[in-house]
Design a protein around this motif. Sequence first.
Motif: not given
Length: 308
Positions: A28-41
């Motif tokens: 799976r592909y995992v990434y973040v949205d830095i300033l909002s503190g969110r982690l996604f897959e």
Amino acid sequence: MAHPTASVTVVVDGGYELAEGGRWVDGRYVYVDILSGRLFELHADAAPAPRQLALLDVPLGVVAPVHDRPGAWIAAVGTGIALLTAEGALEWLDRPEDRTPVPSRMNDGVADPAGRFWAGSMAYDGTPGAGSLYRTDPDGTVVRALDGLTIPNGPAFTADGTTMYLADTAAGTILRCHVDPVFGGLSAPKAFARLRDAEGSPDGMTVDEENCLWVAMWGAGAIRRYHPDGRLLHTMTVPAPHPTSVCLPPRGNRLLVTTARYGVRNPTAASGAVLSIPVPVRGTVACAWGASLAEDRVRQGNPADSGP
């Protein structure tokens, strides 16, 4: 000269302010949205949609999987390094940026083939030289490995773990160091590439199966591929001015790119998004903190054949 890319797919139009840290983990592909503190897959299915794994009240720079702890991550987060549990709780290892003279946060990072986690820090106001690179050993010890940086991005490692590339985005420089495979010590950094302002600024990076370096060029709407000897092999354009990270899954011949809306006056669907681009090469498996390369390959198993 940049060459237009024939086929760019907007996989996720998330409107992310600062999407970053794209990694291929367990198919799976995992990434973040830095300033909002969110982690996604993001999984590779017929109609991919991202799933939020965590929401933190501090900036989240990047994560890497933790060996033998399914659902847990080591994270460059807030002012330091922490373990992020499957339930979304933070178990702090150290907060070294609490002890710096200017307000700072953690930024990009990655686990290396020896199971160490490397992550950079930067001042919120971009104070020159205020950033550092930290190494977190498998026992949880956090060590400042380099200082005097401004906005460190990457790092990226060769498959054998003995070479590290590190971008200092604000300085327009990509550095290269030899890494002691046993103890993690670094040789004195040497300039691998120096970029002019008009060429953009080096951001997230990855190394492909041929040991070539791929670099997201913030401000230039481009991705570059370098030979290990420093020759620029190819430049491809992307429809967003601020690409932030590049990921090559181990199968599927796709380049996955995160982009940012931050600082874009007239953002399109491709800004603050995840993009997919066909490429003729593949990457290697993502590494886990606390695991050697051999252990990590067993943990990864056989990833899905194609990226999102």
